[in-house]
Write an enzyme that holds these catalytic residues in place. Structure first.
Site, mmCIF file in Angstrom:
data_model
loop_
_atom_site.group_PDB
_atom_site.id
_atom_site.type_symbol
_atom_site.label_atom_id
_atom_site.label_comp_id
_atom_site.label_asym_id
_atom_site.label_seq_id
_atom_site.Cartn_x
_atom_site.Cartn_y
_atom_site.Cartn_z
ATOM 1 N N LYS A 109 -6.634 -13.340 25.972
ATOM 2 C CA LYS A 109 -5.587 -12.657 25.301
ATOM 3 C C LYS A 109 -4.281 -13.086 25.536
ATOM 4 N N ALA A 113 -18.550 -21.808 15.818
ATOM 5 C CA ALA A 113 -17.360 -21.247 15.097
ATOM 6 C C ALA A 113 -17.396 -19.503 15.217
ATOM 7 N N VAL A 151 -16.765 -16.167 18.194
ATOM 8 C CA VAL A 151 -15.449 -15.316 18.406
ATOM 9 C C VAL A 151 -14.752 -16.381 19.620
ATOM 10 N N ILE A 152 -15.276 -16.802 20.489
ATOM 11 C CA ILE A 152 -14.765 -17.668 21.675
ATOM 12 C C ILE A 152 -14.320 -18.921 21.123
ATOM 13 N N VAL A 201 -25.680 -30.261 16.088
ATOM 14 C CA VAL A 201 -25.102 -31.215 17.084
ATOM 15 C C VAL A 201 -26.320 -31.413 17.865
ATOM 16 N N VAL A 253 -21.396 -21.317 22.145
ATOM 17 C CA VAL A 253 -22.720 -20.968 21.251
ATOM 18 C C VAL A 253 -23.185 -19.657 21.576
ATOM 19 N N ARG A 264 -23.774 -16.097 24.635
ATOM 20 C CA ARG A 264 -23.991 -15.676 25.926
ATOM 21 C C ARG A 264 -25.448 -15.093 26.069
ATOM 22 N N ASP A 266 -23.504 -5.989 28.760
ATOM 23 C CA ASP A 266 -23.783 -6.929 28.309
ATOM 24 C C ASP A 266 -25.290 -7.751 28.359
ATOM 25 N N HIS A 312 6.321 5.250 6.858
ATOM 26 C CA HIS A 312 6.775 4.285 5.935
ATOM 27 C C HIS A 312 8.110 3.638 6.580
HETATM 28 P P1 FAD Z 1 -19.563 -8.527 32.841
HETATM 29 O O1 FAD Z 1 -18.250 -8.414 32.644
HETATM 30 O O2 FAD Z 1 -20.245 -9.920 32.767
HETATM 31 O O3 FAD Z 1 -19.491 -8.254 34.469
HETATM 32 C C1 FAD Z 1 -20.854 -8.223 35.138
HETATM 33 C C2 FAD Z 1 -20.423 -8.712 36.469
HETATM 34 O O4 FAD Z 1 -21.502 -8.274 37.518
HETATM 35 C C3 FAD Z 1 -19.867 -9.610 37.141
HETATM 36 O O5 FAD Z 1 -18.762 -9.653 37.810
HETATM 37 C C4 FAD Z 1 -21.053 -10.504 37.865
HETATM 38 O O6 FAD Z 1 -20.416 -11.319 38.818
HETATM 39 C C5 FAD Z 1 -21.639 -9.431 38.598
HETATM 40 N N1 FAD Z 1 -23.069 -9.645 38.818
HETATM 41 C C6 FAD Z 1 -23.961 -10.178 37.903
HETATM 42 N N2 FAD Z 1 -25.062 -9.908 38.580
HETATM 43 C C7 FAD Z 1 -25.009 -9.779 39.841
HETATM 44 C C8 FAD Z 1 -25.707 -9.405 40.877
HETATM 45 N N3 FAD Z 1 -26.964 -9.685 40.916
HETATM 46 N N4 FAD Z 1 -25.217 -8.910 42.159
HETATM 47 C C9 FAD Z 1 -23.922 -8.484 42.180
HETATM 48 N N5 FAD Z 1 -23.022 -8.730 41.017
HETATM 49 C C10 FAD Z 1 -23.591 -9.192 39.924
HETATM 50 N N6 FAD Z 1 -14.964 -8.625 24.687
HETATM 51 C C11 FAD Z 1 -14.320 -7.466 24.046
HETATM 52 O O7 FAD Z 1 -14.488 -6.500 23.784
HETATM 53 N N7 FAD Z 1 -13.005 -7.818 23.601
HETATM 54 C C12 FAD Z 1 -12.360 -9.313 23.943
HETATM 55 O O8 FAD Z 1 -11.427 -9.493 23.615
HETATM 56 C C13 FAD Z 1 -13.435 -10.267 24.426
HETATM 57 N N8 FAD Z 1 -12.989 -11.189 24.857
HETATM 58 C C14 FAD Z 1 -13.587 -12.318 25.720
HETATM 59 C C15 FAD Z 1 -13.383 -13.449 25.899
HETATM 60 C C16 FAD Z 1 -14.210 -14.415 26.402
HETATM 61 C C17 FAD Z 1 -13.593 -15.767 26.544
HETATM 62 C C18 FAD Z 1 -15.239 -14.073 26.699
HETATM 63 C C19 FAD Z 1 -16.174 -14.942 27.723
HETATM 64 C C20 FAD Z 1 -15.725 -12.612 26.637
HETATM 65 C C21 FAD Z 1 -15.060 -11.951 26.034
HETATM 66 N N9 FAD Z 1 -15.369 -10.425 25.855
HETATM 67 C C22 FAD Z 1 -14.637 -9.580 25.086
HETATM 68 C C23 FAD Z 1 -16.737 -10.096 26.219
HETATM 69 C C24 FAD Z 1 -16.663 -9.114 27.192
HETATM 70 O O9 FAD Z 1 -16.206 -10.191 28.264
HETATM 71 C C25 FAD Z 1 -17.726 -8.560 27.906
HETATM 72 O O10 FAD Z 1 -18.604 -8.020 26.651
HETATM 73 C C26 FAD Z 1 -17.654 -7.728 29.048
HETATM 74 O O11 FAD Z 1 -17.048 -8.389 30.110
HETATM 75 C C27 FAD Z 1 -19.218 -7.415 29.593
HETATM 76 O O12 FAD Z 1 -19.059 -6.385 30.704
HETATM 77 P P2 FAD Z 1 -20.179 -6.181 31.611
HETATM 78 O O13 FAD Z 1 -19.778 -5.201 32.526
HETATM 79 O O14 FAD Z 1 -21.625 -5.915 30.950
HETATM 80 O O15 FAD Z 1 -20.486 -7.673 32.274
HETATM 81 P P1 NAD Z 2 -20.929 -16.089 19.056
HETATM 82 O O1 NAD Z 2 -22.253 -15.483 18.997
HETATM 83 O O2 NAD Z 2 -19.723 -15.332 18.879
HETATM 84 O O3 NAD Z 2 -20.856 -17.384 18.380
HETATM 85 C C1 NAD Z 2 -21.364 -18.546 18.624
HETATM 86 C C2 NAD Z 2 -21.565 -19.441 17.283
HETATM 87 O O4 NAD Z 2 -22.117 -20.575 17.844
HETATM 88 C C3 NAD Z 2 -22.396 -18.687 16.145
HETATM 89 O O5 NAD Z 2 -21.616 -18.992 15.023
HETATM 90 C C4 NAD Z 2 -23.460 -19.647 16.347
HETATM 91 O O6 NAD Z 2 -24.128 -19.967 14.831
HETATM 92 C C5 NAD Z 2 -22.919 -20.927 16.631
HETATM 93 N N1 NAD Z 2 -24.094 -21.805 17.406
HETATM 94 C C6 NAD Z 2 -25.218 -21.483 18.120
HETATM 95 N N2 NAD Z 2 -25.750 -22.486 18.340
HETATM 96 C C7 NAD Z 2 -25.184 -23.768 17.834
HETATM 97 C C8 NAD Z 2 -25.323 -25.061 18.144
HETATM 98 N N3 NAD Z 2 -26.305 -25.538 18.702
HETATM 99 N N4 NAD Z 2 -24.591 -25.960 17.190
HETATM 100 C C9 NAD Z 2 -23.476 -25.330 16.675
HETATM 101 N N5 NAD Z 2 -23.276 -23.972 16.532
HETATM 102 C C10 NAD Z 2 -23.882 -23.154 17.174
HETATM 103 O O7 NAD Z 2 -20.583 -16.761 20.474
HETATM 104 P P2 NAD Z 2 -19.462 -16.937 21.637
HETATM 105 O O8 NAD Z 2 -18.216 -17.421 20.727
HETATM 106 O O9 NAD Z 2 -19.953 -17.843 22.749
HETATM 107 O O10 NAD Z 2 -19.212 -15.613 22.079
HETATM 108 C C11 NAD Z 2 -20.110 -15.089 22.920
HETATM 109 C C12 NAD Z 2 -19.643 -13.581 22.899
HETATM 110 O O11 NAD Z 2 -18.638 -13.004 23.829
HETATM 111 C C13 NAD Z 2 -19.389 -12.987 21.537
HETATM 112 O O12 NAD Z 2 -20.452 -12.720 20.684
HETATM 113 C C14 NAD Z 2 -18.695 -11.693 21.927
HETATM 114 O O13 NAD Z 2 -19.886 -10.874 21.987
HETATM 115 C C15 NAD Z 2 -17.942 -12.005 23.180
HETATM 116 N N6 NAD Z 2 -16.704 -12.250 22.952
HETATM 117 C C16 NAD Z 2 -16.023 -11.167 22.169
HETATM 118 C C17 NAD Z 2 -14.513 -11.488 21.956
HETATM 119 C C18 NAD Z 2 -13.806 -10.312 21.327
HETATM 120 O O14 NAD Z 2 -14.147 -9.384 20.973
HETATM 121 N N7 NAD Z 2 -12.682 -10.581 20.807
HETATM 122 C C19 NAD Z 2 -13.920 -12.550 22.110
HETATM 123 C C20 NAD Z 2 -14.954 -13.656 22.817
HETATM 124 C C21 NAD Z 2 -16.262 -13.330 23.280
#
Ligand code: FAD
Ligand code: NAD
Length: 475
Positions: free
Chosen positions: A59, A190, A192-193, A246, A278, A280, A320, A452
């Site tokens: 963000k 295509a 969210v990421i 791909v 693609v 997580r 997650d 408004h």
């Molecule tokens: P995580 O945030 O993955 O945290 C898990 C933690 O556990 C990590 O620090 C890891 O190192 C630690 N860990 C794992 N295994 C072990 C172990 N065995 N021992 C010790 N430590 C360990 N979500 C939103 O809601 N809004 C967004 O705008 C958004 N944007 C995103 C943008 C990107 C680029 C990405 C990749 C994700 C985004 N997400 C967003 C998704 C969001 O980040 C995840 O849903 C969220 O972080 C999950 O929280 P979590 O606590 O389950 O896991």
């Molecule tokens: P995603 O599930 O949002 O999108 C993955 C896309 O890749 C899908 O449209 C899928 O059809 C496509 N795909 C899968 N395999 C493919 C292939 N081999 N070739 C071409 N296309 C393919 O996953 P992401 O964008 O990696 O994000 C992971 C997760 O992280 C999201 O689902 C979301 O839960 C979280 N996230 C959330 C936010 C937010 O809340 N704003 C932002 C970023 C990430």
């Protein structure tokens, strides 16, 4: 080895884990939280994917790049001009890093303030609710918990033919840390990421091509929302190719040659960086020793019931690494609910009212069911929508794209979903969340006075449009 006893041990200090740990400690439980992650400076960094390489840094870059895009594409309409605007990518990334450091450090301070004991290293669950922690200095400590909460989070899925080197073939970690704007950025997926990080680099001048395997764009979203968003992204120059399978990504010198097949046959694009987004998968590798009794499903997710309990006495899992949307706020709520259940209080997460937001321009947001889902379920519904192009505040802001749609049950008028695309809809969607949590009707929303001129009037008029009484558009 001496064993330290806790009421609650949380494995993982991401959004799910740190919420569980802090809430458990607030409730008077002796709590430990273990995290293995290191920050960019090589030092332990709490806060998980969200704070280090997810929600917050993405963000930060979305906001920086939006300011640049507005300066170069929108400000002219307001009569504002600037000579030869430039983006300093190093300064932009530096700002993002500072924000990450502030917030990851903030979790360490919150742990101290709430008396959560932090352990820095890799935690493994052993039978009998024992957790061993291999610390970064190589030593191992053993903890025993009356309760253990697994909050291990998720990692990017890697494609076998496109291994991450974080230089040429990158995931979110690399895409949040580029040192210059790539001339050509390829994106696989295509979702969210792909859309959010593709937008960041597009706004700063990269040519962005997104290859999506599915034939439909944003299939999880309301079809009209997806169509509107696709039109706006096209206007911005994002090249989104659907139905693209791909098969190859070869690094040749300083380029990546990406081969895919779509309706037109086999094709190749050549890019400077390739972002693979693609999806997580649960980060459960090495998490469970033999004999814990905790089960993983076929995708490596920890199996839990509706209360996040694993079926093994005192072992819970959240965020997650379990079923449900991979969203930080879903993890927050599960963390709090589990801590409260452990303390003997009621704890519950309503999966039907978890909002989704995609932070592109326009933003996309929704809660509840889409029209397509309701049709498939055979649920009778009525829908009302209102376009931002007819809303004074949005037009005054020069942000007329998009609309708000409210969907209600055809007989009871109870709100079943709200779907939005447009400026700041990440905030507006919460009117829908709140209304649905209170089992509100479209009529309830329509009778609530909205200030408004605000963007929220689009929600009000859409709710009125459900019963064909919107004032500012033909019904
Ligand atoms: P995580 O945030 O993955 O945290 C898990 C933690 O556990 C990590 O620090 C890891 O190192 C630690 N860990 C794992 N295994 C072990 C172990 N065995 N021992 C010790 N430590 C360990 N979500 C939103 O809601 N809004 C967004 O705008 C958004 N944007 C995103 C943008 C990107 C680029 C990405 C990749 C994700 C985004 N997400 C967003 C998704 C969001 O980040 C995840 O849903 C969220 O972080 C999950 O929280 P979590 O606590 O389950 O896991
Ligand atoms: P995603 O599930 O949002 O999108 C993955 C896309 O890749 C899908 O449209 C899928 O059809 C496509 N795909 C899968 N395999 C493919 C292939 N081999 N070739 C071409 N296309 C393919 O996953 P992401 O964008 O990696 O994000 C992971 C997760 O992280 C999201 O689902 C979301 O839960 C979280 N996230 C959330 C936010 C937010 O809340 N704003 C932002 C970023 C990430």
């Amino acid at each position: 080895m001496a064993t330290e006893n806790f009421d609650v041990i949380v494995i993982g200090a991401g959004p799910a884990g740190y919420h569980a740990a802090i809430r458990a400690a607030q409730l008077g439980l002796k709590t430990a939280c273990i995290d293995a992650a290191l920050g960019k400076d090589g030092k332990p960094a709490l806060g998980g994917t969200c704070l280090r390489v997810g929600c917050i840094p993405s963000k930060a870059l979305l906001d920086s790049s939006r300011q640049f895009w507005n300066l170069t594409h929108l400000f002219g309409e307001h009569g504002i001009s600037a000579k030869d605007p430039q983006i300093d990518v190093g300064a932009m990334i530096g700002r993002k890093d500072k924000i990450v450091k502030q917030f990851t450090g903030g979790i360490a301070m919150l742990f101290k303030a709430n008396k959560v004991t932090a352990y820095y290293g890799f935690g493994q669950l052993q039978p009998g609710n024992v957790v061993t922690v291999k610390q970064h200095d190589g030593s191992t400590v053993e903890l025993k918990g009356t309760n253990v909460v697994i909050a291990a989070g998720s990692d990017s899925i890697e494609l076998p033919f496109a291994k991450f080197d974080q230089k040429m073939i990158i995931d979110n970690v690399g895409a949040l840390d580029l040192t210059e704007v790539p001339k050509r950025l390829g994106v696989i997926g295509a979702g969210v990421i792909g859309l959010e990080l593709g937008s960041v680099w597009k706004r700063l001048g990269a040519e962005v091509t997104i290859l999506e395997a599915l034939p439909d764009f944003l299939a999880a979203a309301d079809a009209e929302v997806a169509k509107t968003a696709a039109r706006e992204f096209k206007k911005q120059g994002l090249d989104i190719r659907l139905g693209a399978k791909v098969s190859k990504a070869d690094i040749k010198k300083n380029e990546v040659h990406v081969t895919y097949t779509d309706a037109k046959g086999e094709q190749t694009i050549v890019v400077d960086k390739l972002l693979v987004s693609v999806g997580r998968r649960a980060a459960t590798k090495g998490l469970l020793a033999e004999g814990t009794g905790v089960k993983l499903d076929a995708r490596g997710m920890v199996e839990v019931d509706e209360h996040c309990h694993t079926g093994v006495d005192g072992v819970w899992a959240i965020g997650d690494c379990v079923r449900g949307p991979m969203l930080a706020h879903k993890g927050f709520e599960e963390g709090i609910a589990v801590a409260e259940l452990i303390a003997g209080l009621p704890g519950h997460v309503n999966m039907d009212t978890i909002p989704w937001v995609i932070y592109t321009e326009p933003e996309i947001a929704w809660v509840g069911k889409t029209e397509e889902q309701l049709k498939a379920d055979g649920t009778p519904y009525k829908a009302g929508s209102f376009p931002f192009a007819a809303l004074g505040r949005a037009v005054a802001m020069a942000e007329p794209a998009g609309f708000v749609k409210v969907i209600a049950h055809a007989e009871t008028d109870r709100i079943l979903g709200m779907h939005l695309v447009g400026v700041n809809v990440s905030e507006l969607v919460h009117e829908g969340v709140l209304a649905m949590e209170f089992s509100g009707s479209a009529d309830d929303l329509a009778r609530i006075c909205h200030a408004h001129p605000t963007l929220s009037e689009a929600v009000h008029d859409a709710a009125m449009a459900v019963s064909k009484r919107a004032i500012h558009k033909a019904n």
